[in-house]
Design a protein around this motif. Structure first.
Motif, PDB file in Angstrom:
ATOM      1  N   ILE B   4      37.150  -2.058  30.926  1.00  0.00           N
ATOM      2  CA  ILE B   4      37.103  -2.175  29.473  1.00  0.00           C
ATOM      3  C   ILE B   4      35.693  -1.816  29.028  1.00  0.00           C
ATOM      4  O   ILE B   4      34.718  -2.303  29.610  1.00  0.00           O
ATOM      5  CB  ILE B   4      37.410  -3.620  29.020  1.00  0.00           C
ATOM      6  CG1 ILE B   4      38.761  -4.055  29.558  1.00  0.00           C
ATOM      7  CG2 ILE B   4      37.367  -3.740  27.497  1.00  0.00           C
ATOM      8  CD1 ILE B   4      39.022  -5.543  29.356  1.00  0.00           C
ATOM      9  N   GLU B   5      35.614  -0.965  28.033  1.00  0.00           N
ATOM     10  CA  GLU B   5      34.297  -0.594  27.556  1.00  0.00           C
ATOM     11  C   GLU B   5      34.178  -0.895  26.075  1.00  0.00           C
ATOM     12  O   GLU B   5      34.974  -0.411  25.270  1.00  0.00           O
ATOM     13  CB  GLU B   5      34.084   0.901  27.819  1.00  0.00           C
ATOM     14  CG  GLU B   5      32.628   1.245  28.057  1.00  0.00           C
ATOM     15  CD  GLU B   5      32.461   2.739  28.317  1.00  0.00           C
ATOM     16  OE1 GLU B   5      33.225   3.275  29.156  1.00  0.00           O
ATOM     17  OE2 GLU B   5      31.603   3.351  27.671  1.00  0.00           O
ATOM     18  N   LEU B   6      33.201  -1.726  25.729  1.00  0.00           N
ATOM     19  CA  LEU B   6      32.917  -1.977  24.321  1.00  0.00           C
ATOM     20  C   LEU B   6      31.676  -1.174  23.967  1.00  0.00           C
ATOM     21  O   LEU B   6      30.641  -1.298  24.629  1.00  0.00           O
ATOM     22  CB  LEU B   6      32.644  -3.460  24.074  1.00  0.00           C
ATOM     23  CG  LEU B   6      33.677  -4.465  24.594  1.00  0.00           C
ATOM     24  CD1 LEU B   6      33.275  -5.866  24.168  1.00  0.00           C
ATOM     25  CD2 LEU B   6      35.063  -4.128  24.080  1.00  0.00           C
ATOM     26  N   ASP B   7      31.806  -0.333  22.942  1.00  0.00           N
ATOM     27  CA  ASP B   7      30.685   0.506  22.553  1.00  0.00           C
ATOM     28  C   ASP B   7      30.256   0.153  21.132  1.00  0.00           C
ATOM     29  O   ASP B   7      31.004   0.348  20.189  1.00  0.00           O
ATOM     30  CB  ASP B   7      31.101   1.979  22.656  1.00  0.00           C
ATOM     31  CG  ASP B   7      29.912   2.901  22.445  1.00  0.00           C
ATOM     32  OD1 ASP B   7      28.771   2.406  22.447  1.00  0.00           O
ATOM     33  OD2 ASP B   7      30.143   4.118  22.278  1.00  0.00           O
ATOM     34  N   THR B   8      29.044  -0.387  21.008  1.00  0.00           N
ATOM     35  CA  THR B   8      28.479  -0.850  19.724  1.00  0.00           C
ATOM     36  C   THR B   8      29.533  -1.520  18.847  1.00  0.00           C
ATOM     37  O   THR B   8      29.692  -1.190  17.682  1.00  0.00           O
ATOM     38  CB  THR B   8      27.797   0.292  18.933  1.00  0.00           C
ATOM     39  OG1 THR B   8      28.732   1.358  18.808  1.00  0.00           O
ATOM     40  CG2 THR B   8      26.534   0.748  19.608  1.00  0.00           C
ATOM     41  N   LEU B   9      30.233  -2.456  19.448  1.00  0.00           N
ATOM     42  CA  LEU B   9      31.285  -3.180  18.736  1.00  0.00           C
ATOM     43  C   LEU B   9      30.676  -4.086  17.670  1.00  0.00           C
ATOM     44  O   LEU B   9      29.771  -4.872  17.942  1.00  0.00           O
ATOM     45  CB  LEU B   9      32.075  -4.031  19.737  1.00  0.00           C
ATOM     46  CG  LEU B   9      33.239  -4.817  19.153  1.00  0.00           C
ATOM     47  CD1 LEU B   9      34.391  -3.883  18.823  1.00  0.00           C
ATOM     48  CD2 LEU B   9      33.697  -5.880  20.124  1.00  0.00           C
ATOM     49  N   ARG B  10      31.201  -3.959  16.458  1.00  0.00           N
ATOM     50  CA  ARG B  10      30.673  -4.754  15.348  1.00  0.00           C
ATOM     51  C   ARG B  10      31.843  -5.331  14.572  1.00  0.00           C
ATOM     52  O   ARG B  10      32.827  -4.649  14.293  1.00  0.00           O
ATOM     53  CB  ARG B  10      29.828  -3.867  14.446  1.00  0.00           C
ATOM     54  CG  ARG B  10      29.095  -4.625  13.342  1.00  0.00           C
ATOM     55  CD  ARG B  10      28.276  -3.643  12.503  1.00  0.00           C
ATOM     56  NE  ARG B  10      27.578  -4.350  11.443  1.00  0.00           N
ATOM     57  CZ  ARG B  10      26.417  -4.973  11.600  1.00  0.00           C
ATOM     58  NH1 ARG B  10      25.819  -4.972  12.768  1.00  0.00           N
ATOM     59  NH2 ARG B  10      25.842  -5.601  10.588  1.00  0.00           N
ATOM     60  N   LYS B  11      31.757  -6.602  14.245  1.00  0.00           N
ATOM     61  CA  LYS B  11      32.800  -7.228  13.438  1.00  0.00           C
ATOM     62  C   LYS B  11      32.158  -8.055  12.339  1.00  0.00           C
ATOM     63  O   LYS B  11      31.357  -8.960  12.608  1.00  0.00           O
ATOM     64  CB  LYS B  11      33.686  -8.122  14.317  1.00  0.00           C
ATOM     65  CG  LYS B  11      34.724  -8.926  13.550  1.00  0.00           C
ATOM     66  CD  LYS B  11      35.773  -8.042  12.916  1.00  0.00           C
ATOM     67  CE  LYS B  11      36.676  -8.839  12.000  1.00  0.00           C
ATOM     68  NZ  LYS B  11      37.619  -7.989  11.255  1.00  0.00           N
ATOM     69  N   GLU B  12      32.506  -7.700  11.107  1.00  0.00           N
ATOM     70  CA  GLU B  12      32.011  -8.473   9.964  1.00  0.00           C
ATOM     71  C   GLU B  12      33.189  -9.146   9.285  1.00  0.00           C
ATOM     72  O   GLU B  12      34.275  -8.583   9.221  1.00  0.00           O
ATOM     73  CB  GLU B  12      31.321  -7.533   8.958  1.00  0.00           C
ATOM     74  CG  GLU B  12      30.057  -6.903   9.496  1.00  0.00           C
ATOM     75  CD  GLU B  12      29.538  -5.797   8.577  1.00  0.00           C
ATOM     76  OE1 GLU B  12      30.159  -5.572   7.517  1.00  0.00           O
ATOM     77  OE2 GLU B  12      28.522  -5.175   8.939  1.00  0.00           O
ATOM     78  N   PHE B  13      32.951 -10.333   8.792  1.00  0.00           N
ATOM     79  CA  PHE B  13      33.963 -10.998   7.967  1.00  0.00           C
ATOM     80  C   PHE B  13      33.415 -11.069   6.552  1.00  0.00           C
ATOM     81  O   PHE B  13      32.273 -11.486   6.353  1.00  0.00           O
ATOM     82  CB  PHE B  13      34.246 -12.413   8.468  1.00  0.00           C
ATOM     83  CG  PHE B  13      34.998 -12.451   9.771  1.00  0.00           C
ATOM     84  CD1 PHE B  13      36.357 -12.170   9.803  1.00  0.00           C
ATOM     85  CD2 PHE B  13      34.344 -12.759  10.949  1.00  0.00           C
ATOM     86  CE1 PHE B  13      37.050 -12.201  10.998  1.00  0.00           C
ATOM     87  CE2 PHE B  13      35.037 -12.792  12.151  1.00  0.00           C
ATOM     88  CZ  PHE B  13      36.392 -12.515  12.174  1.00  0.00           C
ATOM     89  N   GLY B  14      34.221 -10.642   5.607  1.00  0.00           N
ATOM     90  CA  GLY B  14      33.794 -10.738   4.215  1.00  0.00           C
ATOM     91  C   GLY B  14      34.381 -11.983   3.590  1.00  0.00           C
ATOM     92  O   GLY B  14      35.582 -12.200   3.651  1.00  0.00           O
ATOM     93  N   THR B  15      33.534 -12.816   3.048  1.00  0.00           N
ATOM     94  CA  THR B  15      34.045 -14.010   2.359  1.00  0.00           C
ATOM     95  C   THR B  15      33.493 -14.018   0.941  1.00  0.00           C
ATOM     96  O   THR B  15      32.378 -14.463   0.711  1.00  0.00           O
ATOM     97  CB  THR B  15      33.653 -15.305   3.085  1.00  0.00           C
ATOM     98  OG1 THR B  15      32.265 -15.205   3.433  1.00  0.00           O
ATOM     99  CG2 THR B  15      34.460 -15.516   4.332  1.00  0.00           C
ATOM    100  N   GLY B  16      34.304 -13.504   0.012  1.00  0.00           N
ATOM    101  CA  GLY B  16      33.924 -13.504  -1.402  1.00  0.00           C
ATOM    102  C   GLY B  16      32.594 -12.835  -1.665  1.00  0.00           C
ATOM    103  O   GLY B  16      31.675 -13.434  -2.206  1.00  0.00           O
ATOM    104  N   GLY B  17      32.484 -11.568  -1.270  1.00  0.00           N
ATOM    105  CA  GLY B  17      31.268 -10.820  -1.550  1.00  0.00           C
ATOM    106  C   GLY B  17      30.176 -11.046  -0.522  1.00  0.00           C
ATOM    107  O   GLY B  17      29.243 -10.271  -0.419  1.00  0.00           O
ATOM    108  N   GLN B  18      30.322 -12.131   0.262  1.00  0.00           N
ATOM    109  CA  GLN B  18      29.326 -12.417   1.278  1.00  0.00           C
ATOM    110  C   GLN B  18      29.827 -11.926   2.629  1.00  0.00           C
ATOM    111  O   GLN B  18      30.959 -12.189   2.997  1.00  0.00           O
ATOM    112  CB  GLN B  18      29.090 -13.927   1.338  1.00  0.00           C
ATOM    113  CG  GLN B  18      27.630 -14.280   1.382  1.00  0.00           C
ATOM    114  CD  GLN B  18      27.427 -15.773   1.437  1.00  0.00           C
ATOM    115  OE1 GLN B  18      28.378 -16.547   1.338  1.00  0.00           O
ATOM    116  NE2 GLN B  18      26.193 -16.187   1.630  1.00  0.00           N
TER     117      GLN B  18
END
Lengths: 336, 373
Positions: B4-18
């Motif tokens: 398994i290769e993760l390449d610059t994996l990014r996860k953002e959660f948006g909570t009401g503009g934040q």
């Protein structure tokens, strides 16, 4: 001194309360704790007995008699000079045994009412539960905005006044009413909503569905929101698509709630009264729309055949109980 | 099987503009057949990373590759992964047999007989054959755990994903299952990503462990390497039980001067060159009690474990722990003196936390290169 003056009335009140309590307990058979408890229950029990238990039992009693007029015959009297009491019979009755029940076998209007009710039940309940489930699933979806507004709007019809909403339906379904106006507007033939046997029943189906779908949707939505999210995730990983998730996760998890909705809706349909009466009053053929409760009402309070109406009532109770028991049996096995 | 290769994996959660960044540009290569443990404190992004690998979360950017297959935009059900959830997520209305066979029924074209055979094989492997007819609510926690595991095994997937699968079990059962799970994974040879917040579990189970903090991958390496050569103070502090002793010391020439009468002469001053302050780290097992010439500390609590003693020491407001031989039995309130070998000393940059010096004794060079991956 001042303090003593102010305590005296309180003391005398306390003394008199004690006196009454003592004299009361000497009169009453030794009041154990449970007796006192039942005394507190008495108001509720008395109301229940007068307004529920007695009518239920008396209806059963009536169903074995023929009503011949209002009573008045003295059954019991007491006269002590300054106090007199006379108990008179409620009705003038003739015992007929089981013949009220036997009469139902040959009563074609009863058969018609039963058929109409069952027809409405079979069309309306699945239709309504289906639509309610559809709305509930739609509102449960995470992308829906203004969820609260939709929920309120959809549930609002249940608060509509029975007579008012039935009348509005009656007006909309007239031959020249709004619905037919729209139908002809889009190039379709108008439908005889109130005059045709089939369509007048469908009008009732439509009216009842409109009123109760939102209510059931709220119940189903509450059920849906209790389904653990992880089960959907597990199913997703197991390879389930949207429909399979609905079938293998949502429906089994919703089973107790669906059962409740089906049972209460079935009972509700068997109690259908106002809608057919209004729509019937608006010109729909009586035979095609009369429901069991409407027929009971007519038998009891228009024809004054109270004995027969009582027998019909007990048959209705029997049918509803059997159906509910069957539904509970079918839907309740296993667990969710 | 696949890597398994993760390449610059990014996860953002948006909570009401934040926007909250849960996983920040993680690069990670998980070898074929490897047991990799993602470990870190609560909220460090380890579970989110796992859910991204599973396909239960969409990634904000970056790619996920299984073997040569780019699965970044594939749905979970198309990725050929199996997952064990913390609360097991067994289908309550299905019996164990159906729970185990559900995935096969939906995602394969196997016949019912074939599914039954595979379900029974998996059940036999886990010793739950006699439970096949039971509903999940009739099972104990440990049994439910096995069923959840069986549900993963029976699918014979490319990848196992496990989200704190042992955290709902009692201590004894957890230790048992830990061993069993490792044996099972080695037997099946399926690439496994295992999430836990328990560093002991991570050390015990992982072929390699990946330490995360605040959404950032801190270090990946064999447990031994991460323990001996942490890349920064966070990793040093998180890995190891009892935790490493840490305090700030002034650099005065070749001497480190710390709280109370702590003064340590360095033979090799290269790591502290250019620093006037450093963070000092000493593992509890490297603390040696001496009769004179060491740093003075007061014993606050002495725990006698039988085979060893834990001493909790106080050093001008600094708590320290020493793990010493059971023959040495100081009492609470006594004053002791301790020292340590320079080889065992850890030094960290006081501002960035980066490691300046880690344990140098007998570290396998092979493993040391792996640690920098």
């Amino acid at each position: 001194m001042a303090t003593q003056d102010s305590t005296r009335p309180a003391n005398s009140l306390r003394d008199s309360v004690r006196f009454w309590r003592q004299s009361l307990s000497s009169v009453l058979p030794s009041a154990s704790d449970s007796t006192v408890g039942y005394l507190f229950l008495l108001p509720a029990i008395a109301l229940f007995a007068v307004f529920l238990a007695f009518p239920i039992v008396y209806t059963l009693y009536l169903s074995f008699f023929r009503f011949q007029g209002v009573g008045g015959e003295t059954l019991f009297w007491i006269d002590t000079g300054f106090f007199s009491y006379r108990l008179v019979s409620i009705a003038n009755l003739q015992f007929v045994g089981l013949s009220n029940y036997a009469a139902m076998f040959t009563d074609s209007l009863f058969h018609q009412a039963l058929f109409n009710t069952v027809f409405i039940l079979l069309v309306q309940v699945p239709l309504m539960v289906g639509i309610a489930l559809l709305f509930a699933v739609a509102l449960d979806a995470s992308f829906v905005k203004f969820r609260g507004v939709f929920r309120t709007v959809l549930a609002l019809p249940v608060s509509a006044n029975l007579v008012a909403y039935s009348t509005v339906f009656l007006l909309m379904m007239q031959d020249s009413g709004l619905v037919n106006y729209v139908l002809t507007g889009i190039g379709l033939d108008p439908i005889p909503w109130l005059t045709s046997e089939f369509w007048s029943r469908m009008t009732i189906v439509g009216a009842v569905t409109w009123r109760w779908t939102g209510y059931n949707m709220i119940i189903l939505l509450a059920g849906l929101q209790n389904v653990p999210q992880q089960l959907y995730e597990a199913a997703e990983i197991d390879g389930a698509n949207r429909i399979e998730k609905f079938r293998y996760v949502t429906v089994p998890q919703l089973r107790p709630v669906l059962l409740f909705v089906f049972v209460t809706s079935t009972i509700g349909t068997f109690k259908l009264f106002s809608e057919p009466v209004i729509i019937n009053g608006g010109g729909a053929p009586l035979e095609s729309t009369i429901t069991i409760v409407q027929y009971i009402y007519q038998t009891a309070f228009i024809d004054f055949r109270l004995g027969y109406a009582s027998a019909l009532t007990y048959v209705l109770i029997g049918v509803v109980s059997l159906l509910s028991a069957a539904q509970l049996r079918l839907g309740g096995e296993g667990d969710a | 099987m696949a890597n398994i290769e993760l390449d610059t994996l990014r996860k953002e959660f948006g909570t009401g503009g934040q926007t909250v960044v849960a996983v920040e540009n993680v690069d990670l290569d998980i070898h074929d057949g490897e047991f990799l443990v993602l470990v870190g404190p609560s909220g460090c992004g380890k579970t989110t990373t796992l859910r991204c690998i599973a396909g239960l979360e969409d990634v904000t950017s970056g790619t996920i590759t299984f073997g040569s297959r780019d699965v970044t935009d594939l749905r979970a059900r198309d990725r050929d992964v199996a997952m064990v959830f913390q609360n097991y997520a067994l289908y309550p209305h299905m019996d164990v047999r159906d729970n185990l066979g559900f995935g096969l029924k939906l995602s394969t074209k196997l016949t019912t007989d074939e599914i039954h055979r595979r379900v029974e094989d998996a059940a036999a492997m886990l010793g739950i054959e006699e439970l096949l007819g039971d509903k999940p609510k009739e099972l104990s926690g440990g049994q439910q755990q096995r069923v959840a595991l069986g549900r993963a095994i029976v699918r014979e997937p490319e990848v196992f994903l496990m989200d704190e699968p042992l955290s709902n079990l009692d201590a004894k059962l957890r230790a048992e299952m830990r061993t069993e799970l490792q044996e099972l994974q080695h037997e099946l040879g399926v690439t496994t990503v295992y999430v836990t917040h328990d560093q002991t579990e991570a050390m015990a189970m992982g072929d390699r462990i990946a330490v995360m903090n605040d959404g950032v991958l801190q270090q990946v390496g064999a447990p031994e390497t991460v323990y001996r050569s942490p890349t920064n103070e966070f990793v040093a502090n998180f890995i190891g039980s009892p935790s490493i002793n840490l305090f700030t010391a002034e650099v005065e020439g070749s001497t480190l001067v710390g709280p109370r009468d702590f003064a340590y002469d360095l033979e090799d001053t290269a790591p502290v060159a250019g620093y006037d302050r450093v963070r000092v780290g000493i593992r509890p097992e490297d603390m040696q009690m001496v009769s004179e010439g060491g740093t003075t500390a007061t014993v606050t609590v002495a725990e006698h474990m039988g085979n060893e003693n834990f001493l909790y020491l106080e050093l001008d407001g600094h708590e320290m722990t020493a793990r010493i031989d059971s023959a040495i039995r100081p009492q609470a309130g006594e004053t002791v003196q301790f020292t340590f070998d320079e080889d065992a000393l850890y030094l960290f940059d006081p501002d960035t936390g980066d490691a300046l010096k880690t344990k140098t004794d007998d570290v396998d060079t092979d493993v040391a290169t792996m640690a920098t991956e």
